[in-house]
Design a protein around this motif. Sequence first.
Motif, short mmCIF file in Angstrom:
data_model
loop_
_atom_site.label_atom_id
_atom_site.label_comp_id
_atom_site.label_asym_id
_atom_site.label_seq_id
_atom_site.Cartn_x
_atom_site.Cartn_y
_atom_site.Cartn_z
N LEU A 82 53.58 24.25 41.29
CA LEU A 82 52.79 25.11 42.16
C LEU A 82 51.43 24.49 42.46
O LEU A 82 50.97 24.48 43.61
N ILE A 83 50.76 23.94 41.43
CA ILE A 83 49.45 23.29 41.65
C ILE A 83 49.60 22.08 42.56
O ILE A 83 48.78 21.84 43.45
N THR A 84 50.68 21.30 42.35
CA THR A 84 50.91 20.13 43.20
C THR A 84 51.11 20.55 44.65
O THR A 84 50.58 19.91 45.58
N ALA A 85 51.88 21.62 44.87
CA ALA A 85 52.13 22.08 46.24
C ALA A 85 50.84 22.55 46.90
O ALA A 85 50.60 22.29 48.09
N ILE A 86 49.96 23.24 46.15
CA ILE A 86 48.69 23.72 46.70
C ILE A 86 47.80 22.54 47.10
O ILE A 86 47.18 22.53 48.17
N ILE A 87 47.73 21.53 46.22
CA ILE A 87 46.90 20.36 46.51
C ILE A 87 47.41 19.63 47.75
O ILE A 87 46.63 19.24 48.64
N LEU A 88 48.71 19.45 47.83
CA LEU A 88 49.28 18.75 48.98
C LEU A 88 49.05 19.54 50.27
O LEU A 88 48.76 18.96 51.32
N TYR A 89 49.14 20.86 50.19
CA TYR A 89 48.96 21.67 51.39
C TYR A 89 47.55 21.54 51.94
O TYR A 89 47.35 21.29 53.14
N PHE A 90 46.55 21.69 51.05
CA PHE A 90 45.18 21.62 51.52
C PHE A 90 44.81 20.21 51.96
O PHE A 90 44.02 20.02 52.89
#
Length: 335
Positions: free
Chosen positions: A184-192
């Motif tokens: 989840l943290i990886t997906a948030i970082i990649l999104y932003f």
Amino acid sequence: MKSIKNIFTTVLLCCIFAGARAQDKEAPVQYEDYFKVTAKADTTRIRIGEPVKVDLTAKVMLYALKGANIKVIFPNIPDSSNHIELVERTQLDTTGSNENQRIWRQTVTFTSFDSGRWELPPMKFEVYSVTDGSYDSVFTDPIFIDVGTVAVDTTKAFKPIKPLRAVAINWLDYWFLILGGFLLITAIILYFTMWRNRKKAPKPLPVVPSKSPFERALEALDKLEKEQPWQTDVKGYYTSLTDVLRNYFEQQFNIPAMEQTTAELMDDIKPVTILNQQRNEIYAILSLADLAKFAKLQPTPQEHEDSLRKARAVVEWTRASAQPKTEQPAIGTNS
């Protein structure tokens, strides 16, 4: 020697006669006991809440009922009776059946939550012959169950409740939560990251029509004149004809003609002088089209062609408004 032989012969005959008498007595008993049932408990002493398993067996001797179609009905046991509770019962098992006998077995589990000596009453088995309609029933013997409580030493003092014991955390038990959080943290970082670095889409340039409304209207009218759709579809023809005019009014004079009724459109062209000059022609086209589309009127072939001619004249008149009046085509009476 002869007397001994006579004694032996006499004893042998007595034994044979006694055996024959015994066989004659036993034969009827087999037919009397053609239906036997048993209820056997695995224990008769339990503590409160412990199970008691009772094996129920029903046996039918088929050799005593030649050719009979037998059905056996097991006891209907209530959920609770006389301080004894029904816990569960298994499916019927016919293991051991053959051509001479048929056997049904079932295990029923009971328990009790009241101390004392309780009776499991006799259970009724029923046997029914489908062949001749005969019916019989047999009861099992009652079973007495002694239910005891947990022994408590009342001479000793009450002890305090023991505190909760802490258990060491095993991180392996939570691996799926750790993995989910990491993803989840990886997906948030990649999104932003991608959102910040993305290029702004350029604004679309206004589409400049390659042809003027006047040119498009004339092309559409030329197409109608060439295809002559009124030959096969009168309603479709007048729908296409009025759409050409309404689209032309919207694009050339900013009148929402496609969304208006004929009456509303006639009111909106009053301020537009060039259109108001062709008011009678426009009304004649639209009113005839409304009758053909909604009232199922069948105009004549002359009216089809006349409507197309009037539509072309309206378009050409509004286009030629900037030219000298002497160059304007004469299309009939104007108002």
